[in-house]
Scaffold this motif. Structure first.
Motif, short mmCIF file in Angstrom:
data_model
loop_
_atom_site.label_atom_id
_atom_site.label_comp_id
_atom_site.label_asym_id
_atom_site.label_seq_id
_atom_site.Cartn_x
_atom_site.Cartn_y
_atom_site.Cartn_z
N THR A 26 0.83 -1.20 0.00
CA THR A 26 0.00 0.00 0.00
C THR A 26 0.87 1.25 0.00
O THR A 26 0.63 2.20 -0.77
CB THR A 26 -0.94 0.01 1.23
OG1 THR A 26 -1.81 -1.12 1.17
CG2 THR A 26 -1.77 1.29 1.25
N VAL B 162 1.39 4.24 -3.19
CA VAL B 162 1.12 5.69 -3.11
C VAL B 162 2.42 6.50 -3.17
O VAL B 162 2.42 7.69 -2.84
CB VAL B 162 0.33 6.03 -1.82
CG1 VAL B 162 -1.03 5.36 -1.85
CG2 VAL B 162 1.11 5.64 -0.56
N SER C 205 -11.84 -2.85 -7.83
CA SER C 205 -11.49 -1.83 -8.81
C SER C 205 -12.27 -2.02 -10.11
O SER C 205 -12.72 -1.05 -10.73
CB SER C 205 -9.98 -1.88 -9.09
OG SER C 205 -9.63 -0.94 -10.08
N GLU D 82 -12.00 0.79 -4.51
CA GLU D 82 -10.75 0.10 -4.22
C GLU D 82 -10.04 0.74 -3.02
O GLU D 82 -9.55 0.05 -2.12
CB GLU D 82 -9.83 0.12 -5.43
CG GLU D 82 -8.51 -0.60 -5.21
CD GLU D 82 -7.58 -0.50 -6.40
OE1 GLU D 82 -6.51 -1.13 -6.36
OE2 GLU D 82 -7.93 0.20 -7.37
N VAL D 83 -9.98 2.06 -3.01
CA VAL D 83 -9.35 2.77 -1.88
C VAL D 83 -10.11 2.50 -0.59
O VAL D 83 -9.51 2.23 0.47
CB VAL D 83 -9.29 4.28 -2.16
CG1 VAL D 83 -8.82 5.05 -0.93
CG2 VAL D 83 -8.37 4.57 -3.34
N ASN E 78 -9.37 -1.00 0.60
CA ASN E 78 -8.00 -1.10 1.08
C ASN E 78 -7.90 -0.58 2.51
O ASN E 78 -7.28 -1.22 3.39
CB ASN E 78 -7.07 -0.31 0.17
CG ASN E 78 -5.61 -0.74 0.33
OD1 ASN E 78 -5.30 -1.66 1.07
ND2 ASN E 78 -4.72 -0.06 -0.36
N VAL E 79 -8.53 0.56 2.77
CA VAL E 79 -8.51 1.12 4.13
C VAL E 79 -9.25 0.20 5.09
O VAL E 79 -8.77 -0.09 6.20
CB VAL E 79 -9.15 2.53 4.13
CG1 VAL E 79 -9.33 3.04 5.57
CG2 VAL E 79 -8.30 3.50 3.32
#
Length: 491
Positions: free
Chosen positions: A129, A133, A287, A295-296, A299-300
């Motif tokens: 992750t 970023v 996604s 997706e974000v 992920n969190v």
């Protein structure tokens, strides 16, 4: 998954809890602590890749049926054991103190290994992750050890994720998975919707023992319903219903979720998608069907659910150590309670150190965080918990045969026996395929019981044997301590 259990373990010697929790409230708290997205996004892709592929979802249903039979005896026992407790309490009541102590040590092995397994997965997910970023490329074990330190601080200070936070996480996790499944159903997937995951040929394909291991592992912690006995409204009715509700709810949700994951890629495409990177399979699926924002969000949620999971494991392990110290099984220092934080702070420090040492050892050995740390240790935890449940089934049968407090054949003999048979068969299948999971195979891919397999499986034998031997030693050398052990384990 198990922070709920910790509350009952620590509190029983201090005071009697009271409350009016209903079935829905108890099921909600048990499932919330189970961090379902960790299972769907973390374990399910590995169950598909390393297990029986397209047929993996069916194993959740198989596991649920076996555990429902087991739960019948567990619920009957809950009516007659006058204290909140877990497997080791019931085993102590049914089979005696040495067996109860062996069960307590086996539970310690289960939760220690599954905790470190999740730490490994979380470390890897944090690594990819941060890199995604534009962050620095740091090894997974640094993130894992940082997570251990943070959990250790919270555990030392008795800071827990509140039920409200867990509730919000649960609703968000379940909602996003159901939205994903709905999106797959609406779009139909690349190959259309089908019942391929439930076709017998697919269910027994590949390595079903490995798939069954991951499926049963998803249910670890459902026995925590019994911990709420003192806080339940009409516990003789509420606890059995909550136990059945937890097993059915978990089974249906995971079966549906895994089916949706396979339909999203198609029966012919799922293996290639999982092989590309099982850790990101869920994120890539989201996604495609829910876009970059989804997706974000997932992920969190995946990271927060894993953190809630390891914090829960930390709490239950510190309470197990605290309770076992109070029983005279572990050093007295572990029973100390912090004057200001009112936490088992010494036990928390020891547990933090244990997790840190095991992760550091994994890093020094160069183990892969996903395919070795997570997979291998999840395997150990599953074998241990299946054995623990099988012995609990025997304890239920023996307990009611001896005292005749409940004369219902289905609840006290037939269902526990069927559950025992299902659990023993499951254990046999898992053990038979265990070498495949750890990579102990010959040139043709057939399982070979090598050094890694024997070492990992050996832990599930040596730990309970140590418990029995320790009980015998305490009884012979420290009779007063054995009396305290009796009070702690079997009332």
């Amino acid at each position: 998954m198990t922070q709920l259990e910790s509350k009952g373990v620590a509190a029983s010697a201090k005071r009697t809890l009271q409350g009016s929790l209903g079935v829905t409230a108890i099921v909600f708290m048990v499932v919330a602590a189970a961090s379902p997205l960790t299972v769907v996004g973390g374990a399910a892709p590995l169950g598909i890749l390393l297990g029986n592929g397209v047929g993996y979802p069916a194993l959740y249903a198989v596991s649920a049926v076996i555990l429902l039979l087991f739960a019948v005896g567990l619920a009957a026992m809950a009516r007659h054991v006058p204290r909140p407790g877990a497997f080791f309490t019931y085993i102590g009541y049914g089979l005696g103190r040495p067996a109860g102590l062996a069960a307590a040590w086996t539970a310690m092995l289960t939760y220690t290994t599954i905790q470190v397994a999740v730490y490994g997965y979380m470390g890897y997910l944090l690594e990819i992750t941060v890199i995604s970023v534009g962050g620095p490329q740091l090894p997974w074990w640094l993130y894992a050890l940082a997570s251990v330190a943070l959990v250790g601080i919270l555990g030392y200070r008795h800071i827990d994720l509140s039920s409200k936070v867990l509730g919000v996480l649960l609703l968000a996790e379940v909602a996003i998975v159901l939205v994903l499944v709905a999106a797959v159903v609406v779009r139909g997937g690349p190959e259309g919707l089908s019942a391929a995951p439930f076709e017998p040929a697919n269910v027994v394909s590949g390595s079903p023992g490995v798939g069954l291991m991951f499926a049963i592992a998803a249910f670890i912690g459902f026995e925590a319903t019994a911990i709420f006995r003192d806080e339940a409204r009409d516990p003789d009715r509420t606890i059995p219903r909550a136990t059945y509700g937890a097993v059915i709810g978990i089974g249906v949700f995971y079966t549906l979720s895994a089916w949706g994951l396979i339909m999203a890629w198609g029966p012919n495409g799922i293996m290639a998608a999982a092989a590309e990177n099982p850790a990101t399979l869920m994120l890539r699926t989201v996604s495609i069907y829910l876009g970059a924002v989804g997706e974000v969000f997932v992920n969190v949620l995946l990271l927060t659910s894993m953190f809630a999971c390891v914090l829960s494991f930390h709490n239950v392990l510190t309470r197990y150590q605290h309770a076992m110290s109070t029983a005279g099984v572990l050093p007295d220092a572990l029973s100390n309670v912090h004057a200001r934080h009112l936490s088992p702070h010494v036990s928390s420090l020891v547990q933090t150190g244990t997790a840190g040492v095991l992760l550091a050892g994994s890093a020094l050995l160069g183990l892969d965080p996903l395919l070795q740390v997570f997979t291998w240790l999840s395997g150990v935890a599953t074998v241990a918990i299946v054995a623990l449940m099988a012995v609990t089934s025997v304890a239920v049968i023996v307990y009611f045969a001896r005292n005749r407090q409940d004369r219902r054949p289905w609840n006290t003999v037939i269902a526990p026996t069927l559950g025992f048979v299902g659990l023993i068969l499951s254990a046999a299948v898992i053990v038979a395929y265990f070498p495949v999971m750890v990579g102990d195979v010959d040139a043709d891919g057939a399982p070979v019981f090598g050094a890694v397999t024997w070492t990992l499986l050996g832990l599930t034998v040596l730990v309970p044997v140590f418990g029995v031997a320790q009980a015998a030693w305490i009884r012979r050398r420290r009779p007063a301590a054995y009396v305290k052990l009796t009070d702690a384990i079997a009332g």
